[in-house]
Design an enzyme around this catalytic site. Structure first.
Site, PDB file in Angstrom:
ATOM      1  N   GLY A 132       0.797  -1.221   0.000  1.00 17.72           N
ATOM      2  CA  GLY A 132       0.000   0.000   0.000  1.00 17.72           C
ATOM      3  C   GLY A 132       0.823   1.261   0.000  1.00 17.72           C
ATOM      4  O   GLY A 132       0.299   2.349  -0.256  1.00 17.72           O
ATOM      5  N   ARG A 133       2.123   1.142   0.268  1.00 19.37           N
ATOM      6  CA  ARG A 133       2.982   2.332   0.240  1.00 19.37           C
ATOM      7  C   ARG A 133       4.408   1.958  -0.154  1.00 19.37           C
ATOM      8  O   ARG A 133       5.371   2.588   0.271  1.00 19.37           O
ATOM      9  CB  ARG A 133       2.975   3.038   1.597  1.00 19.37           C
ATOM     10  CG  ARG A 133       3.414   2.172   2.769  1.00 19.37           C
ATOM     11  CD  ARG A 133       3.522   2.991   4.024  1.00 19.37           C
ATOM     12  NE  ARG A 133       3.967   2.194   5.167  1.00 19.37           N
ATOM     13  CZ  ARG A 133       4.651   2.683   6.186  1.00 19.37           C
ATOM     14  NH1 ARG A 133       4.974   3.951   6.214  1.00 19.37           N
ATOM     15  NH2 ARG A 133       4.997   1.903   7.191  1.00 19.37           N
ATOM     16  N   ARG A 170       5.875 -13.323   1.184  1.00 18.26           N
ATOM     17  CA  ARG A 170       5.381 -13.482   2.546  1.00 18.26           C
ATOM     18  C   ARG A 170       4.397 -14.643   2.594  1.00 18.26           C
ATOM     19  O   ARG A 170       3.918 -15.117   1.551  1.00 18.26           O
ATOM     20  CB  ARG A 170       4.664 -12.204   2.980  1.00 18.26           C
ATOM     21  CG  ARG A 170       5.443 -10.914   2.712  1.00 18.26           C
ATOM     22  CD  ARG A 170       4.496  -9.752   2.441  1.00 18.26           C
ATOM     23  NE  ARG A 170       5.214  -8.542   2.025  1.00 18.26           N
ATOM     24  CZ  ARG A 170       5.621  -7.592   2.861  1.00 18.26           C
ATOM     25  NH1 ARG A 170       5.360  -7.693   4.142  1.00 18.26           N
ATOM     26  NH2 ARG A 170       6.279  -6.553   2.407  1.00 18.26           N
ATOM     27  N   ASP A 223       1.293 -11.331   6.883  1.00 18.12           N
ATOM     28  CA  ASP A 223       1.850 -10.535   5.791  1.00 18.12           C
ATOM     29  C   ASP A 223       3.220  -9.968   6.148  1.00 18.12           C
ATOM     30  O   ASP A 223       3.892  -9.380   5.289  1.00 18.12           O
ATOM     31  CB  ASP A 223       0.895  -9.412   5.387  1.00 18.12           C
ATOM     32  CG  ASP A 223       0.519  -8.515   6.544  1.00 18.12           C
ATOM     33  OD1 ASP A 223      -0.126  -9.000   7.491  1.00 18.12           O
ATOM     34  OD2 ASP A 223       0.871  -7.316   6.511  1.00 18.12           O
ATOM     35  N   ASP A 271       9.729  -5.707   7.948  1.00 13.68           N
ATOM     36  CA  ASP A 271       8.730  -4.753   8.414  1.00 13.68           C
ATOM     37  C   ASP A 271       8.953  -4.337   9.870  1.00 13.68           C
ATOM     38  O   ASP A 271       8.270  -4.791  10.779  1.00 13.68           O
ATOM     39  CB  ASP A 271       7.312  -5.285   8.193  1.00 13.68           C
ATOM     40  CG  ASP A 271       6.930  -5.249   6.722  1.00 13.68           C
ATOM     41  OD1 ASP A 271       7.405  -4.335   6.029  1.00 13.68           O
ATOM     42  OD2 ASP A 271       6.185  -6.121   6.265  1.00 13.68           O
TER      43      ASP A 271
END
Length: 472
Positions: free
Chosen positions: A88-89, A179, A244, A254
């Site tokens: 999403g980014r 993932r 994810d 992440d």
């Protein structure tokens, strides 16, 4: 352009159902805040001037050979399934085959909106970008599999969260960005053809010795078991172990509300969004098993006879706790200076950890102090250490060079939360001195570096960080 990246893309050659191809969104005034020359050299990247690199890593210029895209995936977030997530980014620029023969992704995090942004702005602010830069590089120096930071760029734009914050983009490097959720989305859709293609791709890229879906599951299990044990051995709390965020090649990925513990407690949580303590320090091994079970559920969907795979998948998943404990115990033996397995080692390790929890002992400093005989000073009641130490000392009799074993297993330096927050505040004000210092010192975590003893100090009461945040 003198700045060159030797792209060699494979994921972008997969069919279009795995991603959406689009370039990053340009930013107003990109400025290169940091560039990892050592990593660039390994990747065969020829640096250019700061302006060129800021344009590329800020998202304003797509370099030759790149094939930018946003990856599609799903995932369980705090135990609840979200049927479609995706980047999403973030934009995957492409892949590089390094001079060391390893293939790596280059991804721009904070690169703008994508079809998977779910009403988000697609941007990142400077604080989380610099946190991930420092912590991921520190993790690499600790010898723990991780994504790495190639560059950080200030965008010259304001990102709105609770208020206005300076925008930034992180150029992140990973063995891949596959993932557990990459498989879950196609399993949920009943798309067996895509599952098979993704499985074949993951095996060829990461585990060429694996045989089919169950071979991949077994390889991921083993990589994740080692990874979780490594996290535990340095007091690391990921903070958001959603599927994810569970890496197929077994890397730490992440770095959102992550943290390293100061004083030890098994139920420590820092993440501001983990209100149920699902991802507390001591829960990480069991959550990794839960995540693996979700991967197993996805992988067996591609089999012609899924029921036939259930028994084998169940066996693979059920073996994970023992494998993780074995890896965990091996690492904690080394932290105590023990080179070979022996009876009673588990009780010896847990006995020390229980006393540390009761005495607010600093996790990193206590283990580091074992080698120089000052560990009892880390206990509010030194007698608690004294009742444990005789069994430990007896266990070390005849052990080969236990001090050297301990010093190679117990870092002197970790990225402490209060120093990270101090670094972010300074960088927002334009001062990168502490950012640069942290990167220099944390690159050599097992060396004493007495001139930087201030970075070993636990937080004062007023410096304690109670919560960490994702930054989205």
């Amino acid at each position: 352009m003198t700045f060159t990246i030797p792209f060699d893309n494979t994921y972008a050659a997969l069919p279009g159902q795995f991603y959406s191809k689009l370039p990053p969104q340009a930013v107003t005034a990109p400025r290169l805040a940091a560039f990892n020359e050592d990593l660039a050299r390994i990747m065969g990247i020829t640096p250019g001037d700061a302006g060129e690199m800021a344009q590329v890593f800020g998202g304003n210029l797509v370099p030759e050979g790149a094939d930018p895209l946003a990856q599609l995936y799903a995932g369980h977030q705090f135990g609840t399934y979200n049927p479609q997530l995706g980047d999403g980014r973030a934009i995957l620029l492409g892949e590089v085959l390094g001079v060391d023969g390893k293939r790596r992704d280059i991804q721009l995090k904070g690169a703008g909106r994508t079809p998977y942004s779910r009403n988000g702005d697609g941007r990142a602010w400077l604080g989380p970008v610099l946190r991930e830069y420092v912590v991921s590089e520190a993790m690499h120096a600790l010898g723990i599999p991780t994504t790495r930071a190639l560059a950080a760029v200030e965008t010259g734009e304001t990102v709105w969260r609770e208020g206005g914050l300076p925008g930034a983009v992180l150029a992140r490097v990973a063995a891949s960005h596959l993932r557990v959720g990459s498989f879950q989305i196609f399993a949920a859709r009943g798309d067996k053809a895509s599952l098979r293609q993704l499985t074949d791709y993951a095996i060829a890229r990461h585990f060429p010795e694996a045989d089919g879906p169950m071979g991949l599951l077994r390889a991921v299990r083993d990589a994740q078991s080692e990874l979780i044990a490594a996290w535990m051995s340095v007091g690391f709390i990921h903070g958001v172990m959603n599927t994810d965020n569970s890496s197929i090649p077994g890397e730490t990925i992440d770095y959102g509300p992550c943290a390293f513990m100061d004083d030890y407690h098994p139920h420590r949580v820092f993440s501001s969004i983990d209100r149920g303590r699902r991802y507390a320090y001591a829960n990480q091994p069991s959550i990794a098993v839960w995540n693996l079970a979700q991967l197993a559920t996805a992988l067996i969907q591609q089999m012609d006879d899924p029921e036939a795979g259930v028994e084998e998948a169940t066996e693979i998943v059920h073996a994970m706790p023992a494998r993780t404990e074995e890896a965990w115990l091996s690492r904690f033996r080394a932290k105590l200076g023990i080179s070979a397995a022996g009876d009673g080692d588990l009780e010896l390790v847990t006995g020390l950890l229980e006393r540390m929890a009761e005495n607010q002992s600093d996790f990193t400093n206590t283990f580091r102090a074992l080698a120089d005989g000052t560990a009892r000073d880390q206990f509010t009641d030194p007698a608690a250490f004294d009742t444990w130490a005789p069994d430990w000392q007896a266990r070390l009799e005849g052990a080969p060079d236990p001090q050297a074993v301990m010093r190679s297993a117990n870092p002197a330096f970790i990225p402490r939360n209060h120093r990270i927050e101090e670094m972010i505040a300074a960088a927002v004000a334009g001062d990168y001195a502490l950012f640069n210092k942290l990167n220099r010192v944390l690159a050599k975590p097992f060396e004493d570096q007495p001139e930087h003893a201030d970075l070993q100090r636990p937080p004062l009461p007023q410096e304690v960080v109670q919560a960490t945040f994702c930054g989205t």
